[in-house]
Design a protein around this motif. Structure first.
Motif, short mmCIF file in Angstrom:
data_model
loop_
_atom_site.label_atom_id
_atom_site.label_comp_id
_atom_site.label_asym_id
_atom_site.label_seq_id
_atom_site.Cartn_x
_atom_site.Cartn_y
_atom_site.Cartn_z
N VAL A 37 0.81 -1.22 0.00
CA VAL A 37 0.00 0.00 0.00
C VAL A 37 0.85 1.28 0.00
CG1 VAL A 37 -2.18 -0.93 0.86
CG2 VAL A 37 -0.36 -0.43 2.48
N TYR A 38 1.44 1.55 -1.15
CA TYR A 38 2.21 2.81 -1.26
C TYR A 38 1.52 3.79 -2.18
CZ TYR A 38 4.06 1.32 -5.82
OH TYR A 38 4.18 0.93 -7.11
N ASP A 39 0.53 3.30 -2.97
CA ASP A 39 -0.14 4.16 -3.93
C ASP A 39 -1.48 3.52 -4.28
OD1 ASP A 39 -0.58 6.20 -5.67
OD2 ASP A 39 1.25 5.91 -6.83
N LEU A 40 -2.31 4.23 -5.05
CA LEU A 40 -3.60 3.68 -5.45
C LEU A 40 -3.40 2.38 -6.23
CD1 LEU A 40 -5.47 6.88 -6.71
CD2 LEU A 40 -5.52 5.81 -4.45
N ALA A 41 -4.28 1.42 -6.01
CA ALA A 41 -4.21 0.15 -6.76
C ALA A 41 -4.77 0.37 -8.16
CB ALA A 41 -5.02 -0.91 -6.02
N HIS A 42 -4.22 -0.38 -9.13
CA HIS A 42 -4.78 -0.30 -10.49
C HIS A 42 -5.69 -1.50 -10.75
CE1 HIS A 42 -1.87 -3.27 -11.95
NE2 HIS A 42 -0.85 -2.50 -11.56
N ILE A 43 -6.38 -1.48 -11.90
CA ILE A 43 -7.37 -2.54 -12.11
C ILE A 43 -6.71 -3.90 -12.37
CG2 ILE A 43 -9.36 -1.14 -12.73
CD1 ILE A 43 -8.65 -1.50 -15.61
N GLY A 44 -5.41 -3.93 -12.71
CA GLY A 44 -4.69 -5.21 -12.74
C GLY A 44 -4.61 -5.79 -11.34
N ASN A 45 -4.32 -4.95 -10.36
CA ASN A 45 -4.28 -5.40 -8.96
C ASN A 45 -5.66 -5.88 -8.50
OD1 ASN A 45 -2.31 -2.48 -8.41
ND2 ASN A 45 -1.50 -4.56 -8.57
N ALA A 46 -6.71 -5.34 -9.12
CA ALA A 46 -8.07 -5.74 -8.72
C ALA A 46 -8.39 -7.16 -9.17
CB ALA A 46 -9.11 -4.77 -9.31
N ARG A 47 -7.66 -7.65 -10.18
CA ARG A 47 -8.03 -8.97 -10.71
C ARG A 47 -7.92 -10.08 -9.66
NH1 ARG A 47 -6.35 -12.21 -16.32
NH2 ARG A 47 -8.22 -13.49 -16.27
N PRO A 48 -6.77 -10.24 -8.98
CA PRO A 48 -6.73 -11.30 -7.96
C PRO A 48 -7.77 -11.08 -6.86
CG PRO A 48 -4.75 -9.91 -7.83
CD PRO A 48 -5.47 -9.55 -9.10
N ILE A 49 -8.07 -9.84 -6.52
CA ILE A 49 -9.05 -9.57 -5.46
C ILE A 49 -10.42 -10.10 -5.89
CG2 ILE A 49 -10.08 -7.79 -3.97
CD1 ILE A 49 -7.04 -7.92 -3.66
N ALA A 83 10.21 5.09 0.47
CA ALA A 83 10.57 6.19 -0.43
C ALA A 83 9.42 7.18 -0.58
CB ALA A 83 10.97 5.62 -1.80
N ARG A 84 8.19 6.64 -0.77
CA ARG A 84 7.03 7.51 -0.97
C ARG A 84 6.72 8.33 0.28
NH1 ARG A 84 3.04 7.24 -4.82
NH2 ARG A 84 4.82 6.56 -6.04
N ALA A 85 6.85 7.69 1.46
CA ALA A 85 6.58 8.39 2.72
C ALA A 85 7.60 9.51 2.92
CB ALA A 85 6.60 7.41 3.89
N ALA A 86 8.87 9.22 2.63
CA ALA A 86 9.91 10.24 2.78
C ALA A 86 9.65 11.41 1.84
CB ALA A 86 11.28 9.61 2.51
N GLU A 87 9.27 11.08 0.60
CA GLU A 87 8.97 12.08 -0.42
C GLU A 87 7.87 13.04 0.05
OE1 GLU A 87 8.86 9.81 -4.23
OE2 GLU A 87 7.00 10.95 -4.49
N ARG A 88 6.83 12.44 0.68
CA ARG A 88 5.69 13.25 1.11
C ARG A 88 5.85 13.79 2.52
NH1 ARG A 88 0.21 10.22 0.01
NH2 ARG A 88 -0.25 11.66 1.70
N GLY A 89 6.93 13.40 3.20
CA GLY A 89 7.17 13.89 4.56
C GLY A 89 6.17 13.39 5.58
N VAL A 90 5.66 12.15 5.39
CA VAL A 90 4.76 11.55 6.37
C VAL A 90 5.38 10.24 6.86
CG1 VAL A 90 2.68 12.56 5.37
CG2 VAL A 90 3.43 10.32 4.58
N SER A 91 4.83 9.70 7.95
CA SER A 91 5.34 8.42 8.46
C SER A 91 4.80 7.30 7.56
CB SER A 91 4.88 8.20 9.90
OG SER A 91 3.48 8.02 9.93
N ILE A 92 5.47 6.14 7.60
CA ILE A 92 4.97 5.04 6.77
C ILE A 92 3.57 4.62 7.24
CG2 ILE A 92 7.25 4.19 6.04
CD1 ILE A 92 6.80 1.74 7.84
#
Ligand code: AMP
Ligand code: ZN
Length: 462
Positions: A37-49, A83-92
């Motif tokens: 969970v670092y970014d929005l899921a795409h519809i490829g990720n939705a397939r296994p779900i 990396a994404r958390a550091a970029e946005r300055g928030v905690s993981i």
């Protein structure tokens, strides 16, 4: 129940369809690798779900609602997350909470029931450390340079799942060569963290887990040392699932980790896997702005889960039309699992043969239109089994793309501007605005109100 023996599943481990026999039919256990969970899921990720949501529903139908345990994890520690958390300055934690919340809303809109347990990796560090300790004691892992590595040569039948030739696995492993590895194929169980990176105390110093060990720990905690079905996308076979098997089998001393390994094929765009890295992705969020969740779900289910899907707007449009036709018929009847006909169930039990199940669904729709007794109730019941026809009729009819809602404001502004132009007798401008609105598919009806003021009513021509 007599259905039990009927379920057959394709097992990646044996490369064939097999009769499914749960280890304990009173506790059928399913684990599916969940999102990072670092970014929005795409519809490829939705397939296994979606695919494993159908399997979860089927297992509950066959074995009983309270006899199935479905676990799908959340990977909430990972270098991309850091990396994404550091970029946005928030905690993981902040980043992963936010992303997980959106993920939950997205997959709920696709008609997927939540799993029974949704463990987070960061809540299972103690279990990971425990498994790693056992692997070191058993001689399957070693510490080197602050890292702990799994020793691939220590496991004679490593590679049974992916059946990759050794040289191919080695070529893959060489991407990640490090001087501290005894063998190029050895993979990381634990790695040191810099002060700026998230880390946990361990017998090997402050550090964080490798990705593969997370699933061995979470499946162990919630399902036990061995369980029935492990699922995920086909890209997870190697190295992720191969390495999960190595860790769990060597730590617990069993000949299997899970009895059945199931993998869904890729969702593709113009022949290429949809992925973040290729940039050819559509987020679930964006797809839901353009299509009802059930249309996305139905469109996904039309292809056999092991086949690739080419995702096109044309097929989505076709899926919407088909549901538009079936909905008013299905909604006249109450769904009941007792009303599911044998041919539909046989299709699902044949390794989730959805194309055949949907053929049965279409036949029921045609029969219901012909007034065949019970066909409508069967249609409603089979639809429910697939997670379809979950909306009320007004909800279904009232659905509008999000773009239409945004346009409404814009349209009203243009309509107001045109009235002002007409009042000012600036007819060139009012005609220009009318043309723009016509281009947007808006029809205008000019008139006057009770006080003789100019008014314009408008509607969308579909
Ligand atoms: P990831 O976040 O890349 O670990 O992916 C999460 C899940 O989505 C895994 O089970 C992947 O196998 C699956 N997945 C990723 N991309 C696709 C795709 N294009 N089609 C089908 N499944 C995918
Ligand atoms: Zn996993």
């Amino acid at each position: 129940m007599s259905h039990h023996k009927a379920l057959r599943l394709y097992n990646t481990l044996t490369r064939q369809k097999e009769d499914f026999t749960p280890i304990d039919p009173a506790r059928v256990r399913l684990y599916v690798c969940g999102p990072t969970v670092y970014d929005l899921a795409h519809i490829g990720n939705a397939r296994p779900i979606i695919v494993f949501d159908v399997l979860n529903r089927l297992l509950r139908h066959l074995y009983g609602d309270d006899k199935v345990v479905y676990v799908r994890n959340i990977t909430d520690v990972d270098d991309k997350i850091n990396a994404r958390a550091a970029e946005r300055g928030v905690s993981i934690r902040e980043l992963t909470e936010e992303t997980a919340t959106i993920f939950h809303k997205d997959v709920a809109a696709l008609g997927c029931a939540p799993p029974d347990f949704e463990p987070r990796a960061t809540d299972h560090i103690a279990e990971m450390i425990e498994i790693i300790k056992r692997l070191i004691v058993a001689g399957n892992a070693y510490e080197a340079d602050g890292h702990v590595l799994f020793s691939v040569p220590s496991m004679p039948d490593y590679g049974r799942l992916s059946r990759r030739p050794l040289d191919e696995m080695l070529a893959g492993a060489r991407v990640d060569v490090a001087s501290y590895k005894r063998d190029d194929m050895d993979f990381v169980l634990w790695k040191p963290s810099k002060d700026s990176e998230p880390g946990w105390d361990s017998p090997w110093g402050r550090g964080r887990p490798g990705w593969h060990i997370e699933c061995s720990a979470m499946s162990w905690k919630h399902l036990g040392e061995t369980f029935d079905i492990h699922g995920g996308g086909i890209d997870l076979v190697f190295p992720h699932h191969e390495n999960e098997i190595a860790q769990s089998r060597c730590a617990f001393g069993h000949s299997i980790m899970a009895s059945v390994w199931m993998h869904n094929g890729f969702l593709q765009v113009e022949g290429e896997k949809m992925s973040k890295s290729l940039g050819n992705f559509i987020t679930i969020r964006d797809a839901l702005a353009d299509w009802p969740g059930e249309v996305i779900r139905f469109n996904m289910l039309k292809t056999h889960y092991r086949q690739p899907i080419d995702w096109t707007v044309a097929s989505l449009r076709e899926s919407k039309k088909e549901l538009d036709r079936m909905y008013p018929v299905a909604k006249q009847f109450a769904a009941s699992s007792a009303m599911i006909p044998p041919d539909f169930m046989a299709a699902l039990c044949d390794d989730l043969n959805m194309p055949e199940a949907i053929t049965a669904l279409r036949r029921l729709y045609a029969e219901a239109n012909d007034g065949v007794a019970l066909a409508g109730a069967r249609l409603a019941s089979c639809g429910q089994m697939l997670g379809l026809f979950g909306k009320s009729m007004p909800e279904w009819i009232g659905w509008r793309p999000a773009s239409a809602a945004i346009d409404e404001l814009y349209v009203q502004r243009l309509v107001n501007a045109r009235i002002q132009a007409r009042k000012a007798k600036n007819f060139a401008e009012s005609d220009r605005i009318r043309d723009e609105l016509t281009g947007l598919g808006i029809q205008l009806k000019d008139g006057k109100d009770a006080n003789g003021e100019l008014i314009t009513q408008w509607e969308v021509k579909l």
